[in-house]
Scaffold this motif. Structure first.
Motif, PDB file in Angstrom:
ATOM      1  N   UNK A 114      -2.201 -22.332   5.648  1.00 54.82           N
ATOM      2  CA  UNK A 114      -3.086 -22.705   6.751  1.00 54.82           C
ATOM      3  C   UNK A 114      -2.404 -22.550   8.109  1.00 54.82           C
ATOM      4  N   UNK A 115      -1.085 -22.735   8.150  1.00 60.75           N
ATOM      5  CA  UNK A 115      -0.367 -22.504   9.404  1.00 60.75           C
ATOM      6  C   UNK A 115      -0.453 -21.038   9.805  1.00 60.75           C
ATOM      7  N   UNK A 116      -0.287 -20.133   8.830  1.00 67.89           N
ATOM      8  CA  UNK A 116      -0.408 -18.707   9.122  1.00 67.89           C
ATOM      9  C   UNK A 116      -1.844 -18.341   9.532  1.00 67.89           C
ATOM     10  N   UNK A 117      -2.832 -18.923   8.841  1.00 64.52           N
ATOM     11  CA  UNK A 117      -4.234 -18.671   9.222  1.00 64.52           C
ATOM     12  C   UNK A 117      -4.462 -19.098  10.668  1.00 64.52           C
ATOM     13  N   UNK A 118      -3.959 -20.271  11.037  1.00 61.89           N
ATOM     14  CA  UNK A 118      -4.088 -20.763  12.408  1.00 61.89           C
ATOM     15  C   UNK A 118      -3.427 -19.801  13.398  1.00 61.89           C
ATOM     16  N   UNK A 119      -2.231 -19.356  13.063  1.00 64.48           N
ATOM     17  CA  UNK A 119      -1.514 -18.455  13.961  1.00 64.48           C
ATOM     18  C   UNK A 119      -2.266 -17.153  14.176  1.00 64.48           C
ATOM     19  N   UNK A 120      -2.719 -16.538  13.080  1.00 65.27           N
ATOM     20  CA  UNK A 120      -3.394 -15.246  13.193  1.00 65.27           C
ATOM     21  C   UNK A 120      -4.730 -15.372  13.919  1.00 65.27           C
ATOM     22  N   UNK A 121      -5.436 -16.498  13.699  1.00 66.63           N
ATOM     23  CA  UNK A 121      -6.706 -16.686  14.390  1.00 66.63           C
ATOM     24  C   UNK A 121      -6.507 -16.994  15.870  1.00 66.63           C
ATOM     25  N   UNK A 305      -7.104 -14.648   7.088  1.00 71.46           N
ATOM     26  CA  UNK A 305      -6.921 -15.317   5.800  1.00 71.46           C
ATOM     27  C   UNK A 305      -6.164 -14.422   4.826  1.00 71.46           C
ATOM     28  N   UNK A 306      -6.544 -13.154   4.778  1.00 73.93           N
ATOM     29  CA  UNK A 306      -5.856 -12.217   3.892  1.00 73.93           C
ATOM     30  C   UNK A 306      -4.388 -12.042   4.301  1.00 73.93           C
ATOM     31  N   UNK A 307      -4.156 -11.924   5.600  1.00 74.23           N
ATOM     32  CA  UNK A 307      -2.793 -11.755   6.091  1.00 74.23           C
ATOM     33  C   UNK A 307      -1.943 -12.989   5.802  1.00 74.23           C
TER      34      UNK A 307
END
Length: 437
Positions: A114-121, A305-307
């Protein structure tokens, strides 16, 4: 002094968040399974502050390097203190107990995702503002007429302006074939690539420009005054047009002063730099402490999400691969402990929220993987014993568990000594040596 305090605060916050997330996983699944939780502690005893709510004592303890959840019927070390009550950990099925143990590392994986999802978004993804390519010899792309240095501008009619867009366009259309528009010598050419299966590879590789991105403090590039956005045009008298050419030229001159030419704001600047020698003997090479220039490009929620999932899986794979080679001196010398983690926490916090969250996500994956190692006293050790119980139909003997826990403590102590030695060598001894040279 302020930098030091900032580093300490950033470290405590990072460790507190990740330990809380990990222990919360154990806590929630244990409570869901009807297991009584006696203590939820951030840090190890002695206790600093705490309070009791219901059946559980919540506390913060003085030793900050970890935390624990104490469940009924399960001793911290040694024999279980079970009475046979239905709310005790040993009274539950093997599957339930495995779920409680797995929940800690799983929460760290979930947090990282979820941290990565937040970052990419919120920020997008790092990419390179170039679609210029070079080719693998005898590749499909080479046979279809693409040449080194060509710039791909469209894929199946879709404009591509950076490496990320090019990569996604190639992935989206490779099963049906691709129609490319390619710029070469100010001309636009059409090139068709055939369909390939999921394992197919056209042999296209991004040609990285020599534009400087991050400059590492304390390395030769920083000492020279290189800055983000500078473009290196010559190294040791040899013109360079690609990052690979530049890297090879720098690597060939460890600990040797060489000329370097770079452009800044349209002006050409010449200086001398001494690449720092890395490695030993014939494997020795030079580094100056720079990375390619990256820019941010927006991605949609599904792509983010995929990333994020890909990043968690890839990070886990890299950690496992490194652990598989950790017995080699050049690898275990790279392992860092609390000082290294604190320094990274401080450095990333200073660079901004984006880098700090990325650091937390990567560290969370590390924590999950390390806790799953089959070392007694770690979650992986508990899972090993539960796996043996599931296979044999009864738990391992108390004597075996006690001996294993003692061995596990010795292994953990050895690791702590190793990482502390590396930390002191890297962050205390080496700077002192350089100071007096």
């Amino acid at each position: 002094m302020l930098d030091f305090l900032g580093t300490i605060v950033s470290f405590i916050i990072a460790l507190g968040i990740l330990v809380f997330v990990h222990e919360l996983g154990h806590f929630l699944v244990a409570k869901r399974a009807g297991i009584r939780v006696e203590r939820f502690s951030l840090g190890y005893p002695p206790k600093m502050v705490g309070f009791t709510w219901g059946e559980t004592e919540y506390c913060i303890s003085w030793v900050p390097f970890g935390g624990y959840v104490k469940v009924a019927g399960m001793a911290d070390v040694g024999a279980d203190d079970a009475t046979g009550a239905p709310w005790e950990f040993p009274s539950k099925s093997v599957g339930t107990r495995i779920g409680v143990i797995v929940a800690g590392p799983l929460m760290n994986f979930i947090f990282a995702f979820f941290a990565f999802v937040l970052l990419y978004n919120a920020y997008g993804i790092d990419t390179i503002d170039s679609t210029q390519v070079n080719l693998e010899p005898e590749s499909i792309a080479a046979r279809q007429g693409i040449l080194d240095g060509d710039t791909i501008t469209r894929v199946n009619g879709t404009l591509v302006t950076n490496a990320y867009e090019l990569s996604r366009a190639l992935e989206a259309g490779h099963r049906a074939g691709l129609a490319l528009e390619v710029e070469r010598n100010e001309q636009v050419l059409g090139v068709d690539l055939p369909a390939v299966d999921d394992e197919g590879d056209y042999g296209l590789r991004l040609l990285l420009p020599t534009t400087v991105g991050n400059v590492v403090d304390g390395m030769p590039a920083a000492d020279l005054g290189l800055m983000q956005g500078d473009r290196i045009t010559a190294v040791a008298g040899t013109a360079v047009q690609t990052w690979t050419q530049m890297r090879v030229a720098i690597s060939a001159h460890p600990d040797e002063a060489i000329a370097i030419i770079y452009q800044r704001d349209g002006a050409s600047i010449e200086g001398r730099i001494t690449p720092r020698g890395i490695g030993e003997g014939e494997d020795r090479f030079g580094q100056i402490g720079i990375s390619p220039f990256l820019s941010l490009t927006h991605v949609g929620f599904l792509d983010a999400t995929e990333l994020a999932l890909t990043n968690v899986v890839a990070s886990s794979g890299m950690i496992l691969e490194f652990l598989g080679r950790i017995y080699q001196p050049e690898n275990y010398n790279q392992v860092g402990g609390p000082i290294s983690i604190a320094k990274m926490a401080g450095d990333t916090a200073e660079r901004g929220t984006r880098d700090y969250i990325n650091f937390l996500a990567q560290l969370s994956v590390n924590l999950a993987i390390l806790n799953l190692l089959p070392i007694p006293v770690l979650d992986g050790g508990h899972l090993l014993f539960l796996g043996m119980e599931a296979i044999r139909g009864r738990p391992p003997s108390l004597r075996l568990r006690e001996i294993s826990q003692q061995v596990g403590l010795v292994v953990i102590l050895f690791i702590m000594v190793l990482v502390t030695f590396n930390d002191l060598s890297r962050h205390v001894v080496d700077p002192l040596i350089q100071l007096f040279q």
